[in-house]
Design a protein around this motif. Structure first.
Motif, PDB file in Angstrom:
ATOM      1  N   LEU A 154     -98.020 -53.544-104.171  1.00  8.42           N
ATOM      2  CA  LEU A 154     -97.889 -52.908-105.476  1.00  8.42           C
ATOM      3  C   LEU A 154     -96.523 -52.229-105.553  1.00  8.42           C
ATOM      4  CD1 LEU A 154     -99.124 -51.945-108.199  1.00  8.42           C
ATOM      5  CD2 LEU A 154     -99.957 -49.925-106.955  1.00  8.42           C
ATOM      6  N   CYS A 155     -95.745 -52.567-106.567  1.00 10.04           N
ATOM      7  CA  CYS A 155     -94.398 -52.008-106.742  1.00 10.04           C
ATOM      8  C   CYS A 155     -94.326 -51.274-108.080  1.00 10.04           C
ATOM      9  CB  CYS A 155     -93.345 -53.101-106.709  1.00 10.04           C
ATOM     10  SG  CYS A 155     -93.279 -54.029-105.165  1.00 10.04           S
ATOM     11  N   ILE A 156     -93.830 -50.060-108.020  1.00 10.11           N
ATOM     12  CA  ILE A 156     -93.669 -49.219-109.207  1.00 10.11           C
ATOM     13  C   ILE A 156     -92.214 -48.781-109.273  1.00 10.11           C
ATOM     14  CG2 ILE A 156     -94.400 -47.095-110.366  1.00 10.11           C
ATOM     15  CD1 ILE A 156     -96.960 -47.236-108.620  1.00 10.11           C
ATOM     16  N   VAL A 157     -91.609 -48.877-110.440  1.00 11.26           N
ATOM     17  CA  VAL A 157     -90.252 -48.371-110.651  1.00 11.26           C
ATOM     18  C   VAL A 157     -90.252 -47.545-111.934  1.00 11.26           C
ATOM     19  CG1 VAL A 157     -87.812 -48.920-110.907  1.00 11.26           C
ATOM     20  CG2 VAL A 157     -89.274 -50.437-109.577  1.00 11.26           C
ATOM     21  N   LEU A 158     -89.827 -46.295-111.820  1.00 11.18           N
ATOM     22  CA  LEU A 158     -89.673 -45.428-112.981  1.00 11.18           C
ATOM     23  C   LEU A 158     -88.186 -45.131-113.174  1.00 11.18           C
ATOM     24  CD1 LEU A 158     -92.255 -43.952-111.100  1.00 11.18           C
ATOM     25  CD2 LEU A 158     -92.686 -43.240-113.443  1.00 11.18           C
ATOM     26  N   HIS A 159     -87.775 -45.009-114.422  1.00 13.78           N
ATOM     27  CA  HIS A 159     -86.403 -44.609-114.706  1.00 13.78           C
ATOM     28  C   HIS A 159     -86.337 -43.086-114.726  1.00 13.78           C
ATOM     29  CE1 HIS A 159     -82.452 -44.317-116.575  1.00 13.78           C
ATOM     30  NE2 HIS A 159     -82.306 -45.616-116.405  1.00 13.78           N
ATOM     31  N   HIS A 160     -85.255 -42.559-114.154  1.00 15.80           N
ATOM     32  CA  HIS A 160     -85.129 -41.103-114.027  1.00 15.80           C
ATOM     33  C   HIS A 160     -85.073 -40.396-115.375  1.00 15.80           C
ATOM     34  CE1 HIS A 160     -84.431 -37.408-111.952  1.00 15.80           C
ATOM     35  NE2 HIS A 160     -83.211 -37.244-112.425  1.00 15.80           N
ATOM     36  N   ILE A 161     -84.818 -41.109-116.456  1.00 17.65           N
ATOM     37  CA  ILE A 161     -84.839 -40.478-117.770  1.00 17.65           C
ATOM     38  C   ILE A 161     -86.254 -40.041-118.145  1.00 17.65           C
ATOM     39  CG2 ILE A 161     -85.281 -42.524-119.218  1.00 17.65           C
ATOM     40  CD1 ILE A 161     -83.014 -41.467-121.067  1.00 17.65           C
ATOM     41  N   ALA A 162     -87.251 -40.611-117.453  1.00 16.83           N
ATOM     42  CA  ALA A 162     -88.650 -40.304-117.760  1.00 16.83           C
ATOM     43  C   ALA A 162     -89.410 -39.705-116.597  1.00 16.83           C
ATOM     44  CB  ALA A 162     -89.376 -41.573-118.223  1.00 16.83           C
ATOM     45  N   ALA A 163     -88.836 -39.691-115.411  1.00 16.76           N
ATOM     46  CA  ALA A 163     -89.606 -39.237-114.254  1.00 16.76           C
ATOM     47  C   ALA A 163     -88.664 -38.824-113.129  1.00 16.76           C
ATOM     48  CB  ALA A 163     -90.556 -40.334-113.768  1.00 16.76           C
ATOM     49  N   ASP A 164     -89.212 -38.047-112.196  1.00 15.98           N
ATOM     50  CA  ASP A 164     -88.491 -37.648-110.994  1.00 15.98           C
ATOM     51  C   ASP A 164     -89.434 -37.828-109.804  1.00 15.98           C
ATOM     52  OD1 ASP A 164     -90.259 -35.510-111.305  1.00 15.98           O
ATOM     53  OD2 ASP A 164     -88.739 -34.192-112.157  1.00 15.98           O
ATOM     54  N   GLY A 165     -89.002 -37.385-108.621  1.00 19.28           N
ATOM     55  CA  GLY A 165     -89.831 -37.560-107.438  1.00 19.28           C
ATOM     56  C   GLY A 165     -91.174 -36.862-107.547  1.00 19.28           C
TER      57      GLY A 165
END
Length: 451
Positions: A154-165
């Motif tokens: 399972l791979c998840i990628v979020l853009h930092h404009i919408a999320a952080d660690g």
């Protein structure tokens, strides 16, 4: 908040956009409505428009799943999460009022599917480093790659404009609950969110941080750039192209550092920061420069359960004048860190604007180096199970980009520390950065006390 120089650079960049793309942008300039971006979101938006191929602001997380994976339940769990957290349904567009975020209604979340026939690194690398088109795509994506019927990635990628660690930790906790609820045929047990992220973004734009900014601008005024000896000529424009080397700090050194920290009334972070400053200063032949420190930016309890981009950067100015001994340098770092930590709500973007730095597209402003210490693993990200599935973290290849010319991140590994040194591949060769990592670990050993 984008400075005039950054706006001018963006306009220069947009002038080179192909005609058909420029026409699409022109149409959006007349678009009305939408909601404001936080200062941090606005800067990330600018950077993504300045270089659409830059993936340094991607936040990836991959886990092996073992057991009877139910793809439809996973997709439904992600849809539940997106329905709760509006920023995952946002689109980011330029309007006559500047960049705005448009929140779409809740709906299905696409779960990309594929097969893994060999080494997972190439397909994961392609997935992680595929750029986002934030105007038309959601600021995150998920994929399920099958190895066998009982083993998937399972791979998840979020853009930092919408999320952080921190937001990734929230997402993994909610994923476990929503997936288990779907499998068990019940409603997920999740607390109501205290506010919407767009409310936070609007409050950040309107918050008066004048006194904090004035103090920080005075402390940081006149800071010279960090000029580490480069292996290659500096390109005329910062690209963010990066690479990384890994290293470790042995347990006996960490224990000695902890004893040193107690004697000097410092935290281990402060002492490690002092060692990093000493390493950079000795390498560059400088006594004055800034190191950026990422912080969670969640100063209020109601921010904790939210997915969003709250993280901030603090600029810690180094003072290596007089060739200080380890104890003296640690005390100087303690004072500087306390000064900026007590003003951690001042957005980094506003600090940069207040300094009115000269325009230089070849390097990042103020902080060319970054340092981070993760004190403890985030339990919900490293959870061993998601519902009835066994879960195991897969590190993957990471991003091909870096947010700084050199950036060190450390985290606990056994009784020692593991570290990664990200660096600009435009400026430095791998051998130089391995030498820098070795020099840093050697310097850390100077900031220790025997048992």
């Amino acid at each position: 908040m984008i400075s005039p120089d950054l706006r001018a650079a963006l306009l220069d960049r947009l002038a080179k956009v192909p005609p058909e793309r420029r026409e699409a942008l022109r149409r959006t300039l007349g678009e009305k409505g939408g909601l404001p971006l936080s200062p941090g979101q606005e800067r990330v938006w600018f950077l993504s428009r300045f270089d659409p191929e830059d993936t340094s602001y991607h936040v990836p997380w991959c886990v092996w799943l073992r057991g009877p994976v139910r793809p439809e339940a996973l997709a439904g769990a992600f849809a539940r999460i997106a329905a709760r957290h509006e920023v995952l349904r946002a689109r980011f567009r330029m309007t006559g009022e500047g960049p705005r975020q448009f929140i779409l209604p809740p709906g299905p979340v696409t779960l990309e599917r594929g097969e893994l026939l060999g080494d997972p690194a190439p397909p994961v690398d392609a997935f992680v480093n595929r750029p986002f088109d934030l105007e038309v795509e959601p600021p995150w994506r998920v994929a399920l790659l099958r190895v066998t019927g009982e083993r998937m990635l399972l791979c998840i990628v979020l853009h930092h404009i919408a999320a952080d660690g921190w937001a990734l930790d929230v997402l993994m906790r909610e994923l476990a609950e929503c997936y288990a609820a779907a499998v068990e045929g019940r409603e997920p047990d999740l607390p109501d969110l205290p506010m919407r992220f767009t409310e936070y973004a609007a409050s950040e734009r309107n918050r008066d941080s004048g006194p904090q900014l004035a103090f920080l601008a005075e402390r940081l005024a006149g800071t010279p750039n960090l000029d580490l000896p480069a292996d290659r000529p500096r390109p005329p424009r910062w690209t963010g192209h990066g690479a990384a080397v890994r290293f470790e700090v042995p347990g006996e050194v960490v224990r000695g550092l902890e004893r040193f920290s107690r004697r000097e009334r410092c935290t281990p972070f402060m002492v490690l920061m002092a060692a990093f400053q000493a390493t950079l200063g000795a390498t560059a032949g400088q006594r004055d420069f800034c190191v950026g420190v990422p912080v969670a930016g969640r100063s209020r309890a109601e921010y904790a359960p939210m997915i969003g981009s709250f993280a901030n950067t603090l600029a810690v100015r180094a003072d290596l004048s007089g060739d200080p001994a380890p104890g003296e340098l640690a005390r100087r770092v303690r004072k500087a860190v306390i000064e900026v930590m007590t003003r951690a709500d001042a957005p980094y973007e506003k600090v940069i604007a207040a300094l009115r730095l000269p325009r230089d597209l070849s390097r990042l402003p103020l902080c060319q180096a970054m340092f981070a210490l993760q004190n403890t693993p985030q339990d919900d990200m490293l959870r061993p199970a998601i519902g009835d599935l066994e879960a195991e973290f897969y590190p993957g290849p990471g991003s091909r980009y870096t947010k700084a010319e050199v950036a060190v991140q450390l985290w606990p590994l056994g009784d020692g520390l593991a570290g990664i040194l990200d660096y600009s591949a435009d400026l430095f060769a791998e051998r130089s950065m391995r030498a820098l990592a070795d020099r840093f670990t050697g310097t850390v050993a100077r900031f220790t006390l025997p048992a």
